[in-house]
Design a protein around this motif. Structure first.
Motif, PDB file in Angstrom:
ATOM      1  N   MET A   1       0.833  -1.200   0.000  1.00 43.76           N
ATOM      2  CA  MET A   1       0.000   0.000   0.000  1.00 43.76           C
ATOM      3  C   MET A   1       0.873   1.257   0.000  1.00 43.76           C
ATOM      4  N   HIS A   2       2.114   1.062  -0.250  1.00 42.37           N
ATOM      5  CA  HIS A   2       3.007   2.205  -0.269  1.00 42.37           C
ATOM      6  C   HIS A   2       2.660   3.126  -1.451  1.00 42.37           C
ATOM      7  N   GLY A   3       2.481   4.446  -1.161  1.00 44.16           N
ATOM      8  CA  GLY A   3       2.192   5.394  -2.221  1.00 44.16           C
ATOM      9  C   GLY A   3       0.716   5.533  -2.549  1.00 44.16           C
ATOM     10  N   TYR A   4      -0.139   4.779  -1.896  1.00 51.24           N
ATOM     11  CA  TYR A   4      -1.574   4.881  -2.133  1.00 51.24           C
ATOM     12  C   TYR A   4      -2.235   5.649  -1.000  1.00 51.24           C
ATOM     13  N   ARG A   5      -3.330   6.284  -1.338  1.00 47.19           N
ATOM     14  CA  ARG A   5      -4.110   6.992  -0.328  1.00 47.19           C
ATOM     15  C   ARG A   5      -5.544   6.496  -0.394  1.00 47.19           C
ATOM     16  N   VAL A   6      -6.185   6.523   0.739  1.00 46.17           N
ATOM     17  CA  VAL A   6      -7.585   6.132   0.804  1.00 46.17           C
ATOM     18  C   VAL A   6      -8.397   7.375   1.164  1.00 46.17           C
ATOM     19  N   TYR A   7      -9.379   7.672   0.362  1.00 44.21           N
ATOM     20  CA  TYR A   7     -10.267   8.792   0.618  1.00 44.21           C
ATOM     21  C   TYR A   7     -11.654   8.252   0.921  1.00 44.21           C
ATOM     22  N   VAL A   8     -12.271   8.834   1.923  1.00 42.06           N
ATOM     23  CA  VAL A   8     -13.633   8.443   2.254  1.00 42.06           C
ATOM     24  C   VAL A   8     -14.512   9.672   2.027  1.00 42.06           C
ATOM     25  N   LEU A   9     -15.443   9.540   1.145  1.00 44.17           N
ATOM     26  CA  LEU A   9     -16.368  10.638   0.874  1.00 44.17           C
ATOM     27  C   LEU A   9     -17.630  10.428   1.694  1.00 44.17           C
ATOM     28  N   HIS A  10     -18.055  11.510   2.292  1.00 41.49           N
ATOM     29  CA  HIS A  10     -19.230  11.423   3.148  1.00 41.49           C
ATOM     30  C   HIS A  10     -20.111  12.634   2.860  1.00 41.49           C
ATOM     31  N   ASP A  11     -21.351  12.400   2.596  1.00 38.40           N
ATOM     32  CA  ASP A  11     -22.296  13.489   2.361  1.00 38.40           C
ATOM     33  C   ASP A  11     -22.727  14.050   3.710  1.00 38.40           C
ATOM     34  N   ASP A  12     -22.333  15.297   3.987  1.00 42.30           N
ATOM     35  CA  ASP A  12     -22.700  15.888   5.275  1.00 42.30           C
ATOM     36  C   ASP A  12     -23.756  16.978   5.120  1.00 42.30           C
ATOM     37  N   ALA A  13     -24.557  16.866   4.072  1.00 44.39           N
ATOM     38  CA  ALA A  13     -25.622  17.846   3.826  1.00 44.39           C
ATOM     39  C   ALA A  13     -26.592  17.914   5.000  1.00 44.39           C
ATOM     40  N   GLU A  14     -26.903  16.764   5.585  1.00 45.34           N
ATOM     41  CA  GLU A  14     -27.840  16.740   6.707  1.00 45.34           C
ATOM     42  C   GLU A  14     -27.276  17.508   7.903  1.00 45.34           C
ATOM     43  N   ARG A  15     -25.992  17.319   8.173  1.00 38.98           N
ATOM     44  CA  ARG A  15     -25.347  18.039   9.282  1.00 38.98           C
ATOM     45  C   ARG A  15     -25.354  19.543   9.008  1.00 38.98           C
ATOM     46  N   ARG A  16     -25.044  19.941   7.772  1.00 36.77           N
ATOM     47  CA  ARG A  16     -25.038  21.361   7.427  1.00 36.77           C
ATOM     48  C   ARG A  16     -26.439  21.954   7.535  1.00 36.77           C
ATOM     49  N   GLN A  17     -27.454  21.204   7.159  1.00 41.48           N
ATOM     50  CA  GLN A  17     -28.832  21.683   7.296  1.00 41.48           C
ATOM     51  C   GLN A  17     -29.202  21.870   8.762  1.00 41.48           C
ATOM     52  N   ARG A  18     -28.788  20.920   9.607  1.00 39.36           N
ATOM     53  CA  ARG A  18     -29.047  21.049  11.052  1.00 39.36           C
ATOM     54  C   ARG A  18     -28.365  22.286  11.618  1.00 39.36           C
ATOM     55  N   GLU A  19     -27.115  22.504  11.239  1.00 38.36           N
ATOM     56  CA  GLU A  19     -26.388  23.678  11.723  1.00 38.36           C
ATOM     57  C   GLU A  19     -27.052  24.964  11.256  1.00 38.36           C
TER      58      GLU A  19
END
Length: 188
Positions: A1-19
């Motif tokens: 896994m050398h040189g690789y990156r893992v990205y996790v995408l998360h939809d936080d629209a609900e959190r932004r709406q609450r805020e």
């Protein structure tokens, strides 16, 4: 896994709406949708801190409904709430979109009228006073009327805190009540 990156995408629209909802609730009255005391004071503070505020006149007004307690006592709090919503709607339609309209609590409202001299503020708010006096709310076949006592103060160069101008507007509102209600006072 050398040189690789893992990205996790998360939809936080609900959190932004609450805020966003929390921010709105912190500065608005839930019954009328108008600004609340906190929102009004923030807007007035912002105006007072503007370096160009002396370039144009600005007015602050306090409005207190006359005989509102009778509506609550005779028709109940739900009728009083409905009347407050009617008044809020009337205020929003009568005043300019650029103005700040707030319910400070109970039957007390406040306004910031930007770029508005004493005469123009008096004309605008006299129209508000007349429209409130003409408004009839019917509850259980019984008509209810309220009137408004209004005090207006212009921002002055020495005003540094919101309370400085609010106290003057509130004193004039008190004078309007003391002089017989259903009137507007611009000078003490």
């Amino acid at each position: 896994m050398h040189g690789y990156r893992v990205y996790v995408l998360h939809d936080d629209a609900e959190r932004r709406q609450r805020e966003q909802a929390h921010r709105w609730e912190a500065s608005h009255d839930p019954l009328t949708g108008l600004a609340n005391r906190r929102g009004f004071l923030a807007a007035l503070n912002q105006l007072l801190s503007r370096p160009d505020r002396q370039d144009e006149p600005h007015a602050v007004a306090m409005l207190d409904l006359d005989f509102f307690k009778e509506v609550n006592d005779r028709a109940g709090h739900s009728a009083g709430d409905r009347l407050l919503q009617d008044i809020a709607s009337l205020l929003l339609h009568r005043l300019r979109a650029s103005d700040v309209v707030a319910r400070l609590g109970g039957d007390e409202f406040a306004f910031i009228l930007y770029d508005c001299d004493r005469e123009h503020a008096a004309d605008l708010l006299e129209g508000v006073r007349q429209q409130i006096a003409e408004h009839v709310m019917v509850c259980d076949s019984h008509p209810y009327h309220v009137t408004a006592s209004i005090g207006i103060a212009l921002l002055q160069a020495e005003d540094k805190l919101p309370q400085d101008v609010l106290d003057r507007a509130d004193m004039r509102c008190y004078l309007a009540k003391h002089q017989g209600r259903n009137r507007l006072v611009t000078m003490a």
